[in-house]
Each structure stands twice: as C-alpha cells, then as structure tokens.
Write a protein that holds these residues in place. Sequence first.
Motif, PDB file in Angstrom:
ATOM      1  N   LEU A 283       0.835  -1.202   0.000  1.00 31.28           N
ATOM      2  CA  LEU A 283       0.000   0.000   0.000  1.00 31.28           C
ATOM      3  C   LEU A 283       0.876   1.260   0.000  1.00 31.28           C
ATOM      4  O   LEU A 283       0.602   2.218  -0.736  1.00 31.28           O
ATOM      5  CB  LEU A 283      -0.917  -0.002   1.218  1.00 31.28           C
ATOM      6  CG  LEU A 283      -1.867   1.207   1.352  1.00 31.28           C
ATOM      7  CD1 LEU A 283      -2.797   1.286   0.142  1.00 31.28           C
ATOM      8  CD2 LEU A 283      -2.671   1.113   2.644  1.00 31.28           C
ATOM      9  N   LEU A 284       1.938   1.250   0.803  1.00 27.91           N
ATOM     10  CA  LEU A 284       2.855   2.393   0.836  1.00 27.91           C
ATOM     11  C   LEU A 284       3.577   2.561  -0.507  1.00 27.91           C
ATOM     12  O   LEU A 284       3.801   3.695  -0.965  1.00 27.91           O
ATOM     13  CB  LEU A 284       3.875   2.208   1.963  1.00 27.91           C
ATOM     14  CG  LEU A 284       3.313   2.290   3.391  1.00 27.91           C
ATOM     15  CD1 LEU A 284       4.405   1.967   4.412  1.00 27.91           C
ATOM     16  CD2 LEU A 284       2.710   3.658   3.667  1.00 27.91           C
ATOM     17  N   ILE A 285       3.921   1.439  -1.137  1.00 28.42           N
ATOM     18  CA  ILE A 285       4.561   1.512  -2.463  1.00 28.42           C
ATOM     19  C   ILE A 285       3.590   2.104  -3.476  1.00 28.42           C
ATOM     20  O   ILE A 285       3.974   2.939  -4.311  1.00 28.42           O
ATOM     21  CB  ILE A 285       5.045   0.116  -2.893  1.00 28.42           C
ATOM     22  CG1 ILE A 285       6.201  -0.346  -1.992  1.00 28.42           C
ATOM     23  CG2 ILE A 285       5.477   0.124  -4.363  1.00 28.42           C
ATOM     24  CD1 ILE A 285       6.591  -1.795  -2.184  1.00 28.42           C
ATOM     25  N   PHE A 286       2.337   1.680  -3.422  1.00 29.31           N
ATOM     26  CA  PHE A 286       1.309   2.254  -4.302  1.00 29.31           C
ATOM     27  C   PHE A 286       1.222   3.767  -4.120  1.00 29.31           C
ATOM     28  O   PHE A 286       1.225   4.525  -5.095  1.00 29.31           O
ATOM     29  CB  PHE A 286      -0.048   1.615  -4.009  1.00 29.31           C
ATOM     30  CG  PHE A 286      -1.222   2.419  -4.498  1.00 29.31           C
ATOM     31  CD1 PHE A 286      -1.484   2.546  -5.856  1.00 29.31           C
ATOM     32  CD2 PHE A 286      -2.061   3.063  -3.598  1.00 29.31           C
ATOM     33  CE1 PHE A 286      -2.560   3.303  -6.308  1.00 29.31           C
ATOM     34  CE2 PHE A 286      -3.135   3.821  -4.037  1.00 29.31           C
ATOM     35  CZ  PHE A 286      -3.391   3.937  -5.395  1.00 29.31           C
ATOM     36  N   ILE A 287       1.173   4.212  -2.867  1.00 28.59           N
ATOM     37  CA  ILE A 287       1.074   5.646  -2.586  1.00 28.59           C
ATOM     38  C   ILE A 287       2.303   6.381  -3.128  1.00 28.59           C
ATOM     39  O   ILE A 287       2.189   7.454  -3.746  1.00 28.59           O
ATOM     40  CB  ILE A 287       0.916   5.889  -1.068  1.00 28.59           C
ATOM     41  CG1 ILE A 287      -0.436   5.345  -0.589  1.00 28.59           C
ATOM     42  CG2 ILE A 287       1.037   7.381  -0.744  1.00 28.59           C
ATOM     43  CD1 ILE A 287      -0.605   5.346   0.919  1.00 28.59           C
ATOM     44  N   GLY A 288       3.494   5.807  -2.903  1.00 27.39           N
ATOM     45  CA  GLY A 288       4.722   6.440  -3.368  1.00 27.39           C
ATOM     46  C   GLY A 288       4.792   6.541  -4.880  1.00 27.39           C
ATOM     47  O   GLY A 288       5.127   7.601  -5.432  1.00 27.39           O
ATOM     48  N   LEU A 289       4.475   5.453  -5.581  1.00 27.50           N
ATOM     49  CA  LEU A 289       4.513   5.468  -7.043  1.00 27.50           C
ATOM     50  C   LEU A 289       3.462   6.411  -7.622  1.00 27.50           C
ATOM     51  O   LEU A 289       3.722   7.140  -8.587  1.00 27.50           O
ATOM     52  CB  LEU A 289       4.302   4.049  -7.584  1.00 27.50           C
ATOM     53  CG  LEU A 289       5.398   3.026  -7.276  1.00 27.50           C
ATOM     54  CD1 LEU A 289       4.995   1.646  -7.793  1.00 27.50           C
ATOM     55  CD2 LEU A 289       6.730   3.450  -7.872  1.00 27.50           C
ATOM     56  N   PHE A 290       2.277   6.390  -7.008  1.00 28.52           N
ATOM     57  CA  PHE A 290       1.214   7.261  -7.504  1.00 28.52           C
ATOM     58  C   PHE A 290       1.603   8.732  -7.308  1.00 28.52           C
ATOM     59  O   PHE A 290       1.343   9.562  -8.184  1.00 28.52           O
ATOM     60  CB  PHE A 290      -0.106   6.969  -6.783  1.00 28.52           C
ATOM     61  CG  PHE A 290      -1.265   7.760  -7.320  1.00 28.52           C
ATOM     62  CD1 PHE A 290      -1.939   7.328  -8.449  1.00 28.52           C
ATOM     63  CD2 PHE A 290      -1.674   8.938  -6.710  1.00 28.52           C
ATOM     64  CE1 PHE A 290      -3.007   8.062  -8.971  1.00 28.52           C
ATOM     65  CE2 PHE A 290      -2.724   9.679  -7.214  1.00 28.52           C
ATOM     66  CZ  PHE A 290      -3.399   9.245  -8.347  1.00 28.52           C
ATOM     67  N   TRP A 291       2.245   9.044  -6.192  1.00 22.98           N
ATOM     68  CA  TRP A 291       2.652  10.429  -5.940  1.00 22.98           C
ATOM     69  C   TRP A 291       3.674  10.883  -6.983  1.00 22.98           C
ATOM     70  O   TRP A 291       3.587  12.000  -7.495  1.00 22.98           O
ATOM     71  CB  TRP A 291       3.249  10.569  -4.545  1.00 22.98           C
ATOM     72  CG  TRP A 291       3.657  11.988  -4.253  1.00 22.98           C
ATOM     73  CD1 TRP A 291       2.881  12.994  -3.775  1.00 22.98           C
ATOM     74  CD2 TRP A 291       4.955  12.562  -4.487  1.00 22.98           C
ATOM     75  NE1 TRP A 291       3.598  14.163  -3.684  1.00 22.98           N
ATOM     76  CE2 TRP A 291       4.877  13.936  -4.117  1.00 22.98           C
ATOM     77  CE3 TRP A 291       6.166  12.067  -4.959  1.00 22.98           C
ATOM     78  CZ2 TRP A 291       5.967  14.793  -4.205  1.00 22.98           C
ATOM     79  CZ3 TRP A 291       7.249  12.926  -5.064  1.00 22.98           C
ATOM     80  CH2 TRP A 291       7.150  14.269  -4.686  1.00 22.98           C
TER      81      TRP A 291
END
Length: 372
Positions: A283-291
Amino acid sequence: MTDVILSYVVWSPDASVIPGFERLRWYSLLFALGFIISQQVMVYIFRKEGQDERLVDKLTIYMVLATIIGARLGHVLFYEPEKYLSNPLDILKVWEGGLASHGAAVAIMLALYLYSRKIPTQSYFWIMDRIVIVVAMTGAMIRMGNLMNSEIGGKPNGNDSGFVYARDTEEILTTLKIPVLEVDAYKPKNRASELKGNGIVPVNFDIKIEKGGYQEADLRNTLETDVKYVLTRFQSSLKYLAEDPNTPLNYDLLDKGDHYLATVRTFGVSRYPTQIYEAITYLLIFIGLFWIWFRYDSRVPDGLLLGLFFISVFGMRFVWEYFKENQVDFEEGLSLNMGQYLSIPLVIAGIVFTILALKKGLKPKENQGTGS
C-alpha cells in the motif's frame, strides 16, 4: 494501551463473506475489488494524460488473464512441478490455492508487451510504468485476502505478540462424531497468568454440542479422546497449536439446557502476521509510485516507475520471506527460500531500469499527453 497493541490475536475468521455461502469468499472478493479499483485509477491516469479511456477495458482483460494464468503457472513451475505435471488437470483447480506473484510479474510483462504492440500511442515502458502503480495496490488487497484465508502466514515469533491461526482446527472439530453445532476459538481473558513470553499462548475453544441422546459421561469420554486427538495429531494442529500430548484434556463441560458447552483450554503458537506486513508495504509503495506519477505524469522517464516497483516490491518481499513459513517442503533445505531466489533477478532488473531512467532525466513538458 501498550498491552493491547503487543498482545496476541487468535485469528479464525470465516473465509466466506456470508457464513454458509462458500461461493463468495473474502479472497475472491478482495482479488476482484483490487482489479475494479485498479481499473478506475487507470481511467484517471489515461484521462489526465490524454489517452483514450476506452482502452482501459482492453488493458484490464490483458491484466486479469496474465495475473491469473501467470500466478498459477508460476506456482506450478517454481514450487510443485512434480505434483502438477504428473496430474496436469489439477493445474486448472485455481480454487484450491497455489498462486505465485513472481509468475504473475513475468506474465504481466509479456502480456503488456503484446498490448503495447497494438496501441501505437502507448509505448511498452509507458504502460508498464503506469500499470505497476495499481499492481502494488492490488497486491495489498490480495495479501489481505490471504489473511482472511489464514494462509501464507509467518513463522513462530517467539513472543506473545503475534497471530495464532485457529481456523483449521475449528473446522476439524466440527467433524467430530458427536453432533457439534458450533466451534469458536478465542483468546481467554482469565489466563493471562499462563503467558511465559515464549510465544506459546493460551487459546480456548468453545464447542457447542447438540444434546441428542448423549449422556454426559459418554460425551466426556468422547471429548477426552477425540478432541485430544485433533489437538495433538492433526498436521494443522501440530503447526499452529501447542497442546501437550502427555497431559489429560483441560476442559469444562456445562449443561446449557438445550445443548452442552465444552470449553477446551489449550495453547497456540504465536506467529508473525506477515500478510499484514506485506499488505502495508504494498500500500505504501502504491502511494509512493502514484505520488511520483501525479507530480510529474508524462514527464516521468521511461522505466523509472517500473524499476522502483521491482526494487521496492521484490526487495521487501525478499525481507519478509525471512519471517514467512515455507510454502513447500523442499524449501526447508535451502539457504534462501524460493520466493527469495525469484526476487533477486527482479530486484537487479529494477536497479538497471532505474539507473537508465535517471540518466535520461525528466521528459520536457511539451511531451505531455503523447504517451511516448
């Protein structure tokens, strides 16, 4: 508050979303939701970068097929080739479990290569960079599905702050010769004094039994033999519980009028809830990549998000594998397990993609919306 956070959890949720309706399971629901949400995120990305939103439906078909087929074949080839190649039809029994994320990763890369060849406005690395954003989020939801299935759990953690997986034992106890109405595993409130700090923690099983024609003496004899057998001889019980086979069954039997209630006091093995660790990581990776994409969108150099995805997802997968139980027996003799061996080349590929992308630098602003 600290005691509550660090305390162990007896984990035994019903894998079915609706109790008694086995066709709808949490794993399937979360798996499907992952793709549905991913589709909506991709629609937003396509719209923001000037791409045809209708292509998302086509992309979703490629992704679903690649994920299921690749994950299944990955498990078959990497983990249990002898079992499945000797019975090829069993490969189709996806509902019995056995999916490997490494196989899905390879299949997705191949499927999106085929997809990109048919879409001239979207290069291979353009679509890969954007699809990995939602793959990370879907991975988080799939791991939560694994948690609801009580599968792919962690190794014993040696302390009293983990998960005790009791669902398998609950299901076995419902098959006793006596007319069992319900089995409920839980953490007892009155046995805190039995905690030793070694990861062997108190667990109670409440067994609700229909009276029928049973006399209490006969029922006690059955409980003391059959329940003891379940707690000490079944593979899942040996794995997740810590019942002493050399002591009598510790239980109470109460007459509740229309039924009996047997409360069995035993012990469980506290384990790392690695499904939660991985879900939070993804989930944190998703947030980071999306940002990163949201901040730079079309200016992101080709291959950067793909490289960061491989490094972070499979790098953390390599770490979490140290805390996870091995999926198949042959891994017991390996210095690293299969998941770690398969993660290494993907991390290396991620480093290469990231370095090459960073050398290119951000694309000029006038390239926005071209998909090239």
